[in-house]
Design an enzyme around this catalytic site. Structure first.
Site, PDB file in Angstrom:
ATOM      1  N   ASP A   1      29.821 -24.214 -48.438  1.00  0.00           N
ATOM      2  CA  ASP A   1      28.431 -23.770 -48.411  1.00  0.00           C
ATOM      3  C   ASP A   1      28.229 -22.671 -49.449  1.00  0.00           C
ATOM      4  OD1 ASP A   1      29.464 -21.412 -47.314  1.00  0.00           O
ATOM      5  OD2 ASP A   1      28.749 -21.829 -45.293  1.00  0.00           O
TER       6      ASP A   1
ATOM      7  N   TYR B   1      19.790 -32.840 -38.223  1.00  0.00           N
ATOM      8  CA  TYR B   1      19.880 -31.739 -39.184  1.00  0.00           C
ATOM      9  C   TYR B   1      19.081 -32.090 -40.437  1.00  0.00           C
ATOM     10  CZ  TYR B   1      23.942 -30.444 -36.338  1.00  0.00           C
ATOM     11  OH  TYR B   1      24.771 -30.110 -35.307  1.00  0.00           O
TER      12      TYR B   1
ATOM     13  N   ASP C   1      26.613 -22.555 -37.565  1.00  0.00           N
ATOM     14  CA  ASP C   1      27.160 -21.557 -38.487  1.00  0.00           C
ATOM     15  C   ASP C   1      26.214 -20.369 -38.587  1.00  0.00           C
ATOM     16  OD1 ASP C   1      29.368 -23.116 -39.053  1.00  0.00           O
ATOM     17  OD2 ASP C   1      28.508 -23.992 -40.872  1.00  0.00           O
TER      18      ASP C   1
ATOM     19  N   ARG D   1      28.613 -29.365 -43.516  1.00  0.00           N
ATOM     20  CA  ARG D   1      29.245 -28.898 -44.749  1.00  0.00           C
ATOM     21  C   ARG D   1      30.236 -29.915 -45.295  1.00  0.00           C
ATOM     22  NH1 ARG D   1      32.339 -24.139 -43.469  1.00  0.00           N
ATOM     23  NH2 ARG D   1      32.060 -24.615 -41.252  1.00  0.00           N
TER      24      ARG D   1
END
Length: 302
Positions: free
Chosen positions: A89, A75, A47, A181
């Protein structure tokens, strides 16, 4: 007549430590410019507001992108508790709030439900296609869509920090196609407190690590120089999870022409996917059958 793409025939991998802001496509274009490369692509979208590992393939290495895309990725991300947004987000609008704040133990217990083979519904603002159109384009027009759940393998998901009652930092290792997300959204719902991603960083992807990442500042400083060329990793690094077979010059020539050829392989069984090398360089990837490699993709020689 098709327009011929300008640039150098340069092959290899460059790991970029992506900053927040640019899209993955913009990073690819910057790397292509900095290296004067004819062909480039990335292995796994990030993103725009996410940071970390974005592996860029150049030239012949673009043929190995699927092997990195299929690999595990890690992550580190911070979830804001108490609010759900339309984008899942911090860039989106808050659509729901909650005053509930779970304990660390409650969070750790809930994380167990997100490990292993799970079903995940991608965010409304995502690149999945709905009736041929990207979901985020329809979401921008205010449309709410039914997006089908899809399987995701989550190897690990752990709580690593809690800076205050409203924020938790998690680390996740997962397979391809996952949306961090969506993890934040679904964890918030499972806990009853709601949640969305505040910060997201990809720390490694397959064989590539953030510690190897090149910054945008370095790309600018070393653009069109031998110093940046020297940072390229060989395309073979993307094949590390596949068994290697070796071949002679005659087999290498046949394989590069797309024809099956004898190879010498150890610990490879009939039907396995492997790659053939000649003098240390990748020649082809394919299926091993009866002492020969049947190529599915081939690499041009040096």
């Amino acid at each position: 007549m098709a327009r011929r793409r300008k640039g150098r025939d340069i092959s290899g991998w460059l790991v970029v430590d992506k900053p927040a802001g640019p899209s993955s496509t913009q990073v690819v274009n910057k790397v292509r410019w900095a290296l004067g490369a004819k062909k480039a692509g990335h292995a796994g979208t990030l993103d725009p507001e996410a940071t970390g590992v974005l592996a860029i393939a150049l030239g012949e290495a673009t043929k190995t992108i699927p092997f990195v895309t299929d690999a595990l990725k890690a992550y580190r991300f911070t979830v804001t508790l108490g609010a759900e947004t339309n984008t899942d987000d911090a860039e989106g609008e808050v659509v729901k709030r909650s005053d509930l704040r779970p304990s660390d133990e409650e969070i750790k217990e809930a994380l167990h439900g997100f490990v292993g083979e799970i079903m995940q519904v991608p965010p409304q603002f995502s690149a999945v296609k709905i009736d041929g159109e990207r979901a985020y384009k329809r979401a921008r027009d205010g449309e709410e869509m039914e997006i089908a759940a899809r399987p995701l393998w989550v190897e690990e998901l752990t709580l690593v920090d809690r800076e205050d009652p409203d924020h938790v930092t998690l680390e996740m290792v997962c397979g391809k196609g996952g949306y961090v997300r969506a993890i934040a959204r679904d964890l918030g719902r499972a806990l009853g407190c709601l949640g969305h991603v505040r910060e997201l960083r990809r720390t490694w992807s397959g064989p590539f690590d953030a510690a190897e990442g090149v910054s945008f500042e370095t790309l600018d400083a070393e653009a069109r120089t031998e110093a940046l060329d020297a940072r390229l990793m060989p395309l073979e690094i993307a094949l590390a999870d596949l068994p290697e077979a070796r071949c002679d010059s005659a087999s290498a020539s046949s394989l590069r022409n797309g024809n099956p050829a004898p190879v010498i392989a150890r610990d490879v069984e009939f039907g396995d996917t492997c790659w053939a090398s000649f003098e240390g360089q990748a020649v082809a990837v394919g299926q091993y059958r009866g002492g020969a490699l049947h190529p599915s993709r081939v690499f041009a020689g040096a």
